[in-house]
Design a protein around this motif. Sequence first.
Motif, PDB file in Angstrom:
ATOM      1  N   PRO A   8      -1.518 -12.982   1.606  1.00 26.03           N
ATOM      2  CA  PRO A   8      -2.526 -12.428   2.917  1.00 26.03           C
ATOM      3  C   PRO A   8      -2.680 -10.918   3.201  1.00 26.03           C
ATOM      4  O   PRO A   8      -3.519 -10.518   2.903  1.00 26.03           O
ATOM      5  N   GLU A   9      -1.536  -9.874   2.962  1.00 24.54           N
ATOM      6  CA  GLU A   9      -2.147  -8.249   3.558  1.00 24.54           C
ATOM      7  C   GLU A   9      -3.400  -8.303   2.437  1.00 24.54           C
ATOM      8  O   GLU A   9      -3.903  -7.616   3.611  1.00 24.54           O
ATOM      9  N   ALA A  10      -2.619  -8.476   0.810  1.00 24.43           N
ATOM     10  CA  ALA A  10      -3.306  -8.187   0.739  1.00 24.43           C
ATOM     11  C   ALA A  10      -5.489  -8.822   0.911  1.00 24.43           C
ATOM     12  O   ALA A  10      -5.914  -7.998   0.843  1.00 24.43           O
ATOM     13  N   PHE A  11      -5.817  -9.800   1.149  1.00 31.13           N
ATOM     14  CA  PHE A  11      -6.936 -10.600   1.486  1.00 31.13           C
ATOM     15  C   PHE A  11      -7.124  -9.834   2.655  1.00 31.13           C
ATOM     16  O   PHE A  11      -8.600  -9.521   2.524  1.00 31.13           O
ATOM     17  N   ASN A  12      -6.252  -9.614   3.502  1.00 25.43           N
ATOM     18  CA  ASN A  12      -6.604  -8.992   5.127  1.00 25.43           C
ATOM     19  C   ASN A  12      -7.250  -7.945   4.834  1.00 25.43           C
ATOM     20  O   ASN A  12      -8.080  -7.657   5.266  1.00 25.43           O
ATOM     21  N   LYS A  13      -6.330  -6.605   4.135  1.00 29.66           N
ATOM     22  CA  LYS A  13      -7.279  -5.731   4.421  1.00 29.66           C
ATOM     23  C   LYS A  13      -8.034  -5.427   3.227  1.00 29.66           C
ATOM     24  O   LYS A  13      -9.225  -4.225   3.380  1.00 29.66           O
ATOM     25  N   LEU A  14      -8.698  -6.170   2.155  1.00 30.76           N
ATOM     26  CA  LEU A  14      -9.891  -5.810   1.121  1.00 30.76           C
ATOM     27  C   LEU A  14     -10.717  -6.674   1.913  1.00 30.76           C
ATOM     28  O   LEU A  14     -12.010  -6.660   1.501  1.00 30.76           O
ATOM     29  N   SER A  15     -10.744  -8.060   3.063  1.00 28.00           N
ATOM     30  CA  SER A  15     -11.853  -9.167   3.179  1.00 28.00           C
ATOM     31  C   SER A  15     -12.697  -7.900   3.883  1.00 28.00           C
ATOM     32  O   SER A  15     -14.388  -8.659   3.775  1.00 28.00           O
ATOM     33  N   ASN A  16     -12.703  -6.832   4.223  1.00 30.39           N
ATOM     34  CA  ASN A  16     -14.098  -6.255   4.979  1.00 30.39           C
ATOM     35  C   ASN A  16     -14.815  -5.152   3.976  1.00 30.39           C
ATOM     36  O   ASN A  16     -16.279  -5.234   3.804  1.00 30.39           O
ATOM     37  N   LYS A  17     -14.284  -4.997   2.396  1.00 27.16           N
ATOM     38  CA  LYS A  17     -14.894  -4.741   1.859  1.00 27.16           C
ATOM     39  C   LYS A  17     -15.353  -5.509   0.015  1.00 27.16           C
ATOM     40  O   LYS A  17     -16.679  -4.975  -0.226  1.00 27.16           O
ATOM     41  N   TYR A  18     -14.818  -6.287   0.280  1.00 23.88           N
ATOM     42  CA  TYR A  18     -14.726  -7.219  -1.031  1.00 23.88           C
ATOM     43  C   TYR A  18     -14.769  -8.692  -0.861  1.00 23.88           C
ATOM     44  O   TYR A  18     -14.118  -8.845  -0.158  1.00 23.88           O
ATOM     45  N   GLU A  19     -15.421  -9.390  -1.188  1.00 20.24           N
ATOM     46  CA  GLU A  19     -15.854 -10.749  -0.842  1.00 20.24           C
ATOM     47  C   GLU A  19     -14.932 -11.564  -2.026  1.00 20.24           C
ATOM     48  O   GLU A  19     -14.050 -11.175  -2.666  1.00 20.24           O
ATOM     49  N   LEU A  20     -14.581 -12.615  -1.354  1.00 16.80           N
ATOM     50  CA  LEU A  20     -13.031 -13.535  -1.846  1.00 16.80           C
ATOM     51  C   LEU A  20     -13.679 -13.506  -3.234  1.00 16.80           C
ATOM     52  O   LEU A  20     -14.894 -14.097  -3.439  1.00 16.80           O
ATOM     53  N   GLY A  21     -12.127 -13.796  -3.769  1.00 20.73           N
ATOM     54  CA  GLY A  21     -12.866 -14.562  -5.371  1.00 20.73           C
ATOM     55  C   GLY A  21     -13.467 -13.238  -6.552  1.00 20.73           C
ATOM     56  O   GLY A  21     -14.265 -12.809  -7.605  1.00 20.73           O
ATOM     57  N   THR A  22     -13.816 -12.117  -6.144  1.00 16.69           N
ATOM     58  CA  THR A  22     -14.418 -10.977  -6.684  1.00 16.69           C
ATOM     59  C   THR A  22     -13.299  -9.722  -6.754  1.00 16.69           C
ATOM     60  O   THR A  22     -13.706  -8.645  -7.483  1.00 16.69           O
ATOM     61  N   TYR A  23     -12.160 -10.034  -6.917  1.00 18.57           N
ATOM     62  CA  TYR A  23     -10.796  -9.708  -7.707  1.00 18.57           C
ATOM     63  C   TYR A  23     -10.291 -10.065  -8.307  1.00 18.57           C
ATOM     64  O   TYR A  23     -10.087 -11.268  -7.407  1.00 18.57           O
ATOM     65  N   ILE A  24      -8.792  -9.587  -8.564  1.00 20.49           N
ATOM     66  CA  ILE A  24      -7.297 -10.538  -8.504  1.00 20.49           C
ATOM     67  C   ILE A  24      -6.180  -9.684  -8.056  1.00 20.49           C
ATOM     68  O   ILE A  24      -6.272  -8.716  -7.833  1.00 20.49           O
ATOM     69  N   VAL A  25      -5.599 -10.850  -7.547  1.00 29.80           N
ATOM     70  CA  VAL A  25      -3.975 -10.134  -6.588  1.00 29.80           C
ATOM     71  C   VAL A  25      -2.752 -10.363  -8.156  1.00 29.80           C
ATOM     72  O   VAL A  25      -3.021 -11.612  -7.740  1.00 29.80           O
ATOM     73  N   GLN A  26      -2.111  -9.210  -8.457  1.00 30.27           N
ATOM     74  CA  GLN A  26      -1.140 -10.594  -9.068  1.00 30.27           C
ATOM     75  C   GLN A  26       0.311  -9.867  -8.891  1.00 30.27           C
ATOM     76  O   GLN A  26       0.495  -8.275  -8.099  1.00 30.27           O
ATOM     77  N   GLU A  27       1.429 -10.072  -8.594  1.00 29.69           N
ATOM     78  CA  GLU A  27       2.861 -10.038  -7.725  1.00 29.69           C
ATOM     79  C   GLU A  27       3.157  -8.874  -9.088  1.00 29.69           C
ATOM     80  O   GLU A  27       3.283  -9.242 -10.496  1.00 29.69           O
ATOM     81  N   CYS A  28       3.410  -8.052  -8.828  1.00 29.35           N
ATOM     82  CA  CYS A  28       4.042  -7.045  -9.720  1.00 29.35           C
ATOM     83  C   CYS A  28       6.354  -6.973  -9.172  1.00 29.35           C
ATOM     84  O   CYS A  28       5.767  -5.775  -7.969  1.00 29.35           O
ATOM     85  N   ASN A  29       6.844  -7.229  -9.777  1.00 29.81           N
ATOM     86  CA  ASN A  29       8.085  -7.535  -9.828  1.00 29.81           C
ATOM     87  C   ASN A  29       8.586  -6.858 -10.374  1.00 29.81           C
ATOM     88  O   ASN A  29      10.427  -6.914 -10.319  1.00 29.81           O
ATOM     89  N   GLY A  30       8.630  -6.503 -11.661  1.00 35.68           N
ATOM     90  CA  GLY A  30       9.749  -5.494 -12.258  1.00 35.68           C
ATOM     91  C   GLY A  30       9.877  -6.100 -13.064  1.00 35.68           C
ATOM     92  O   GLY A  30      10.275  -5.937 -14.630  1.00 35.68           O
TER      93      GLY A  30
END
Length: 86
Positions: A48-70
């Motif tokens: 949700p933080e990623a979507f909230n921070k990026l929503s003003n610059k990038y349309e949803l569905g135009t990038y991916i978000v992946q968990e990086c947990n090691g």
Amino acid sequence: MGRKYTDEDRTSDFNFFVDNYYQFFNQYGHKFIAIKDKHILGAFDSIPEAFNKLSNKYELGTYIVQECNGDDSGYTAKMTRFFIKG
């Protein structure tokens, strides 16, 4: 509006994430990494933080978000990879 972000773009970005997974973990720690066209848009504490921070610059569905947990569950878990198409 720019060019369409395709399934091939998503796959390419996912492969970029997997290929650089441990480097990203070393750099960012346990974060959710947003990627578009093989560029890091940001590292966030939650999806949700990623979507909230990026929503003003990038349309949803135009990038991916992946968990990086090691460990490899960051790119092999059933629910880790999902896309929102705009």
